[in-house]
Design a protein around this motif. Structure first.
Motif, short mmCIF file in Angstrom:
data_model
loop_
_atom_site.label_atom_id
_atom_site.label_comp_id
_atom_site.label_asym_id
_atom_site.label_seq_id
_atom_site.Cartn_x
_atom_site.Cartn_y
_atom_site.Cartn_z
N THR A 243 0.80 -1.23 0.00
CA THR A 243 0.00 0.00 0.00
C THR A 243 0.84 1.28 0.00
N HIS A 244 2.17 1.14 -0.04
CA HIS A 244 2.99 2.37 -0.07
C HIS A 244 4.36 2.08 -0.64
N ALA A 245 4.63 2.62 -1.81
CA ALA A 245 5.93 2.46 -2.45
C ALA A 245 6.24 3.73 -3.24
N HIS A 246 7.48 3.84 -3.66
CA HIS A 246 7.91 4.97 -4.50
C HIS A 246 8.64 4.40 -5.70
N LEU A 247 7.86 3.87 -6.64
CA LEU A 247 8.47 3.18 -7.79
C LEU A 247 9.04 4.15 -8.81
N GLY B 296 -1.93 11.77 -2.16
CA GLY B 296 -0.78 11.61 -1.27
C GLY B 296 0.47 11.21 -2.04
N GLU B 297 1.64 11.22 -1.40
CA GLU B 297 1.59 11.28 0.03
C GLU B 297 1.66 12.71 0.50
N MET B 298 1.01 12.96 1.62
CA MET B 298 0.89 14.30 2.20
C MET B 298 1.07 14.17 3.71
N PHE C 246 -2.51 6.30 7.89
CA PHE C 246 -1.28 6.85 8.45
C PHE C 246 -0.20 5.82 8.14
N HIS C 247 0.61 6.13 7.14
CA HIS C 247 1.55 5.13 6.63
C HIS C 247 2.80 5.11 7.50
N CYS C 248 3.56 4.04 7.38
CA CYS C 248 4.80 3.87 8.14
C CYS C 248 4.55 4.07 9.64
N THR D 119 5.67 -1.38 1.99
CA THR D 119 7.14 -1.44 2.06
C THR D 119 7.76 -0.06 2.25
N ASP D 120 7.14 1.00 1.69
CA ASP D 120 7.77 2.33 1.62
C ASP D 120 9.08 2.25 0.82
N CYS D 121 9.17 1.27 -0.07
CA CYS D 121 10.41 1.10 -0.83
C CYS D 121 10.65 2.31 -1.73
ZN LIG Z 1 6.51 7.40 1.32
#
Ligand SMILES: [Zn+2]
Length: 262
Positions: free
Chosen positions: A7-11, A91-93, A152-154, A203-205
């Protein structure tokens, strides 16, 4: 282990420039059906949309990270992107008072403006909140019933912090690689006790690489490692964690349903 959603990555990150296709193929092979990739400013949001046109399993979110709030301007470009049929979230914000890369007043204004835009476009919000929980919850509370659904990620906090976030509205907690870190006992206790139906995996990868891969680049396939760690902490099977957190992600981001059937 069943179907997973990162649900959260930066590809769009340059770390993936040389092997983005292989990274997404490894994710599919690990059972990761969809990867939510988050923009961090106008150019990275546009780059994320361009990637979504190339990769079927990449679900784009567009917005301005608090680190970039200083250069956010009037956000005039954002509504057009939020109206794009492929965009599944804003997002992300958020707020980051740890790094303070932008003045806090600016961060608060840019966050509040994006929360309002998310609500106006009927999209959930992906929130980054570091050492700023009081202000983040106050900004969301100021919107009252207009506040959008949010993750609320991470999440790396305590049970009490998790409970405050979950009491604030239609909110979820994004659990990532931190749950595998040796010193994360407080987080593990929170992950053990907070309601499973409010947790999603991420992952927030390329950041936040889980054990035993720490020190290497993170990638969406490793969300399986996060799933395994959450299963160990809660004393249930990885299959159960995968099934429940995937259902949660689909409830959080309804537009993912189109991707998950692909
Ligand atoms: Zn992020």
């Amino acid at each position: 282990m069943g179907i997973l959603i990162d649900t959260h990555a930066h590809l769009d990150a340059t770390e993936f420039d040389s092997d983005r296709e292989e990274v997404l193929a490894r994710a599919q092979a690990a059972g990761v059906r969809v990867v939510v990739s988050c923009g961090q400013d106008e150019s990275s949001s546009r780059a994320t949309l361009a990637l979504a046109a190339r990769f079927a399993g990449l679900a784009p979110a567009v917005g301005v990270h608090p680190h970039c709030a200083k250069d956010a301007g009037d956000l005039a470009w954002l509504p057009e992107l939020l109206r794009d049929a492929r965009v599944i979230a804003a997002g992300e914000m958020g707020l980051d008072y740890h790094y303070d890369f932008a003045p806090r007043e600016t961060q608060r204004e840019v966050f509040a403006a994006q929360l309002r835009l998310a609500a106006a476009h009927g999209l959930p919000a992906i929130v980054h909140c570091r050492e700023a929980l009081d202000d983040a919850l106050a900004i969301a509370a100021a919107l009252g019933s207009q506040a959008p659904r949010a993750v609320f990620h991470c999440f790396t906090g305590s049970i009490a912090e998790g409970e405050r976030i979950l009491a604030a509205g239609d909110t979820y907690l994004g659990i990532g690689g931190a749950v595998t870190f040796a010193k994360a006992d407080t987080l593990r206790e929170a992950v053990r006790r907070l309601p499973l139906e409010r947790l999603v995996l991420e992952t927030d990868c390329p950041f936040m690489t889980p054990a035993p891969h720490r020190g290497k680049r993170n990638e969406p396939a490793y969300v399986a490692r996060v799933c395994q760690a959450v299963a160990e902490v809660r004393g249930v099977s990885p299959d159960e964690i995968a099934a429940v957190t995937t259902a949660n992600a689909l409830a959080l981001f309804p537009k993912l349903n189109a991707f998950s059937k692909a």
